[in-house]
Design an enzyme around this catalytic site. Structure first.
Site, PDB file in Angstrom:
ATOM      1  CG  ASP A  20      -1.526   1.239   1.281  1.00 18.47           C
ATOM      2  OD1 ASP A  20      -1.822   2.401   0.564  1.00 18.47           O
ATOM      3  OD2 ASP A  20      -2.777   1.488   2.300  1.00 18.47           O
ATOM      4  CG  ASP A  92      -4.171   7.958   3.431  1.00 22.98           C
ATOM      5  OD1 ASP A  92      -5.513   7.590   2.373  1.00 22.98           O
ATOM      6  OD2 ASP A  92      -3.288   8.709   2.986  1.00 22.98           O
ATOM      7  CG  HIS A 135      -4.283  12.414  10.921  1.00 26.51           C
ATOM      8  ND1 HIS A 135      -5.184  13.617  10.331  1.00 26.51           N
ATOM      9  CD2 HIS A 135      -3.208  11.612  10.799  1.00 26.51           C
ATOM     10  CE1 HIS A 135      -3.833  13.965  10.583  1.00 26.51           C
ATOM     11  NE2 HIS A 135      -2.238  13.238  10.301  1.00 26.51           N
ATOM     12  CG  ASP A 172       1.625  15.407  12.390  1.00 20.68           C
ATOM     13  OD1 ASP A 172       3.010  14.456  12.310  1.00 20.68           O
ATOM     14  OD2 ASP A 172       1.003  15.561  10.861  1.00 20.68           O
ATOM     15  CG  HIS A 174      -0.016  14.610   7.721  1.00 19.41           C
ATOM     16  ND1 HIS A 174       1.080  14.231   7.928  1.00 19.41           N
ATOM     17  CD2 HIS A 174      -0.570  14.360   6.493  1.00 19.41           C
ATOM     18  CE1 HIS A 174       1.791  13.933   7.041  1.00 19.41           C
ATOM     19  NE2 HIS A 174       0.699  14.022   6.201  1.00 19.41           N
ATOM     20  CG  ASP A 265       4.151  14.792   9.806  1.00 20.68           C
ATOM     21  OD1 ASP A 265       4.222  15.656  10.601  1.00 20.68           O
ATOM     22  OD2 ASP A 265       3.652  14.305   9.304  1.00 20.68           O
ATOM     23  CE1 TYR A 305       4.577   8.461   9.387  1.00 23.47           C
ATOM     24  CE2 TYR A 305       4.647  11.109   8.736  1.00 23.47           C
ATOM     25  CZ  TYR A 305       4.233   9.589   9.126  1.00 23.47           C
ATOM     26  OH  TYR A 305       2.957   9.692   9.805  1.00 23.47           O
TER      27      TYR A 305
HETATM   28  N1  Q9C Z   1       1.602  10.687  -0.204  1.00 22.81           N
HETATM   29  C1  Q9C Z   1       0.386  10.983  10.508  1.00 22.81           C
HETATM   30  O1  Q9C Z   1       1.638  12.196   9.862  1.00 22.81           O
HETATM   31  N2  Q9C Z   1      -1.091   9.687   3.943  1.00 22.81           N
HETATM   32  N3  Q9C Z   1       0.072  10.638   9.429  1.00 22.81           N
HETATM   33  C2  Q9C Z   1      -0.274   8.958   2.744  1.00 22.81           C
HETATM   34  C3  Q9C Z   1       0.948   9.272   0.954  1.00 22.81           C
HETATM   35  C4  Q9C Z   1      -1.744  10.166   5.246  1.00 22.81           C
HETATM   36  C5  Q9C Z   1       0.220  11.358   8.121  1.00 22.81           C
HETATM   37  C6  Q9C Z   1      -0.420   9.665   1.261  1.00 22.81           C
HETATM   38  C7  Q9C Z   1      -0.841  10.963   5.742  1.00 22.81           C
HETATM   39  C8  Q9C Z   1      -1.255  10.491   7.481  1.00 22.81           C
HETATM   40  C9  Q9C Z   1       0.343  11.128  11.711  1.00 22.81           C
HETATM   41 ZN    ZN Z   2       1.234  13.935   9.937  1.00 21.77          ZN
END
Ligand code: Q9C
Ligand code: ZN
Length: 664
Positions: A20, A92, A135, A172, A174, A265, A305
């Site tokens: 994935d 996700d 999230h 973060d 996001h 991130d 990441y």
């Molecule tokens: N480009 C946290 O940082 N989307 N969650 C990924 C791939 C999901 C991030 C798409 C990102 C979730 C805790």
């Molecule tokens: Zn994040």
């Protein structure tokens, strides 16, 4: 009072079991590299190690529905095919037979941290956990998150520890929509998040992540969203938002506890964030929050990441929690146009709720919500190109600098009848006149006493710049004479940039230079309208420094951004007699100033101000300042005057910008 570190290898024991692309970055190594970096640097040994525990059902239900909890409970017994299918109903995220166990430990880690901080076992701390939490929603896993660790912790702090106000800072990259949904109508929890948004084109692509989602009902004003509409944001963009949005609101909110959704991130090199802020920025973000809530701060890992920048950022955060000197925020550029646009929009959306933002400007004339549509149509191609170029560029950045602690944290120079406070070391220097002053003696200076004082000040400054001592506290009989003596021919081979912060009135300051070797900021009730120039910045408040609201406004919105941009090598903090500043405000100021010049702040006070020695010493040693009480609402005229001053100084000092108009 130490720093808690919560970690358990068990939380590395789940992973993605199928292909994935959306989830492949969420790997167990995120946790192991972070922890190993703490061990290798010796930081983990300096922390109080606390084991996680499993959160109970009742605790999980503080933020989730029973149906959802029961569904997740079944996942350990599912086959691979069942797990895949179960996963499909969410966005996700992936499940694994051991993730339920880890998710209970992750939430329980946050609760252990809250317990340790609230009971006074430690001052602050960090929990390194997987899975992340921000999230996940009441009845849904999302974005690698199963249970909302921080939301559960906030509810728990209110319930179990009687905490009245919780500030959640989500740095973060996001949007923690799960946290927003949980507290949207709750005025006791202030949720702040900045996030990559790109006019809703970035995941999770929600309309409600924009700046105009401010909270609902009683909770209106208690949800603060800062959307980043471009990638590549830098340290100056992050700091600018802290100074002009988060900190004013946070200080006015006056939390009893600060929780951080500590996702990294948002650092350089991250494949998700694609931002350009360096890992040492987290030292500053952490430090700026450490004097809120009497220092009670719990950081809980979320995203991050890039396996190089993540551990660096974690180390910077922990080192700051432990109280080590801050890295110099060197080479700040001015905030970019897109960041300023967001800044202006957020301030405008919130100014009706927060007196500290009341005088903020209106939204930009070309509203960015209309831009959303425009951008989607016209500029898309161009924007995407820039993104790719940038992301491809950044593979390397310098390692964050060392942050050595000086052998003497704080030295003092006190008259004989004042006892040296605990933790400070009496400064002794040779009786000989400092070589830089010898010529003065030959010139027949009349005041021997003043000369000796200045000589000892120079000796102290010298020891600060070689990092033999951190900060200093000096009590002298004639503060004006000492200040003039120390500054009027301050040799640039001794120190190249001094930030002089003067709290209260001071008569003639005509010895101050305007060549940039000094930046002078004064807060008082005097109006020195005519004398202003780039390096001489008098801030006038009607009631002077006794007005906490005006004072804190001036400190957060003017002094901090100026200091970040100026990047001093030494801070000289002068408290003139009868300044009227209250002790907790004074301690807040010292705490914030210790973030500059690697902690080299020299405080000058007059001998007859002995009663303030204790609180001053405590703040210089890095102890948390008590929260500010009795914050009156900001005086209308003062608020407007501060805004005008900021506007006028914007041409010289880019970190003072709060609007995007007139920028490139
Ligand atoms: N480009 C946290 O940082 N989307 N969650 C990924 C791939 C999901 C991030 C798409 C990102 C979730 C805790
Ligand atoms: Zn994040």
């Amino acid at each position: 009072m130490g720093t808690a570190l919560i970690y358990d290898e068990e939380m590395t024991k789940y992973k993605l079991l199928w292909v994935d692309p959306a989830c492949k970055i969420e790997v167990p190594e995120r946790l192991t590299v972070s922890y190993e970096a703490l061990v290798r640097s010796g930081l983990s040994d300096r922390c109080v190690s606390i084991p996680p525990r499993e959160a109970t059902d009742a605790e999980i239900l503080l933020a989730h529905s029973e149906e959802y909890l029961e569904a997740v409970k079944k996942t350990p017994y599912m086959t691979l095919e069942d797990l895949k299918e179960f996963t499909l109903q969410y966005g996700d995220v992936y499940f694994h037979p051991n993730i339920y166990h880890c998710a209970k430990l992750a939430a329980g880690s946050a609760l252990q941290l809250v317990d340790s901080v609230m009971t006074g076992k430690v001052r602050n701390g960090i929990a390194l956990v997987r899975p992340p939490g921000h999230h996940s929603m009441r009845s849904a896993a999302n974005g690698f998150c199963v249970f909302n660790n921080v939301a559960i912790a906030a509810q728990y702090a209110k319930q179990k520890h009687g905490v009245k106000r919780v500030l959640i800072v989500d740095w973060d990259i996001h949007h923690g929509q799960g946290v927003q949904y949980c507290f949207e109508d709750d005025p006791s929890v202030l949720y702040y998040s900045w996030h990559r948004y790109e006019h809703q084109k970035f995941w999770p692509n929600l309309r409600e992540s924009d700046y105009d989602s401010v909270g609902k009902g009683n909770g209106a004003g208690f949800n603060v969203n800062v959307p980043w509409n471009k990638v590549g944001m830098e340290n100056s963009d992050y700091l600018s938002i802290f100074c002009h949005v988060l900190l004013p609101v946070a200080y006015e909110f006056c939390p009893d506890l600060v929780l951080v959704c500590a996702g990294f991130d948002s650092a350089i090199g991250d494949p998700e964030g694609e931002m350009c802020a360096t890992p040492d920025i987290f030292a500053h973000l952490t430090h700026l929050l450490m004097n809120l809530a009497g220092g009670k701060l719990c950081a809980v890992l979320e995203g991050g990441y890039n396996l190089t920048s993540l551990p660096q950022s974690v180390c910077q955060t922990v080192q700051t929690l432990l109280g080590d000197p801050l890295p110099q925020p060197a080479g700040l550029r001015s905030p970019c146009k897109s960041a300023l646009e967001s800044l202006q929009c957020v301030r405008s959306a919130h100014r009706r709720y927060w007196s500290f933002l009341k005088h903020a400007a209106n939204q930009p004339s070309t509203d960015i919500s209309t831009k959303r549509i425009k951008l989607a149509n016209e500029e898309e191609g161009k924007t995407e190109m820039a993104v790719e170029e940038r992301a491809a560029e950044i593979k390397e950045w310098p390692e964050p600098p060392e942050r050595p602690s000086p052998p003497v944290r704080c030295a003092s120079l006190l008259p004989e009848d004042v006892a040296c406070p605990d933790g400070l070391k009496l400064f002794s220097s040779s009786k000989d006149l400092h070589p830089l002053l010898a010529s003065k003696l030959q010139n027949g200076a009349d005041d021997q006493d003043a000369l000796i004082t200045v000589s000892r000040l120079y000796a102290m400054i010298e020891k600060m710049l070689t990092n033999e001592i951190g900060s200093g506290l000096v009590l002298i009989s004639d503060i004006s004479a000492a200040m003039m003596g120390a500054l009027q021919d301050l040799p640039s081979d001794l120190v190249d940039r001094v930030l002089v912060v003067c709290v209260g009135k001071e008569k003639d300051l005509n010895y101050l230079t305007t060549d940039g070797k000094m930046l002078f900021v004064q807060i008082s009730d005097e109006d020195k309208e005519k004398e202003k120039n780039k390096y001489f910045i008098p801030v006038s408040l009607k009631k002077g420094c006794s007005d906490t609201a005006g004072f804190i406004q001036a400190v957060l919105g003017l002094l901090l951004p100026l200091a970040y941009e100026y990047d001093p090598t030494l801070v000289l903090l002068v408290r003139t007699p009868g300044s009227g500043v209250d002790d907790s405000m004074w301690q807040q100021l010292i705490g914030l100033l210790l973030g500059f010049a690697k902690g080299h702040t020299l405080v000058l006070m007059q001998t007859n101000e002995k009663v303030h020695v204790g609180p001053t010493a405590s703040a210089l040693l890095g102890r948390p300042a008590p929260p500010l009480l009795e914050l009156q609402t900001l005086d209308q005229e003062d608020g407007e005057a501060l805004e005008r001053l900021r506007e006028r100084l914007q041409t010289d000092w880019k970190m003072l910008q709060t609007t995007s108009e007139g920028t490139e």
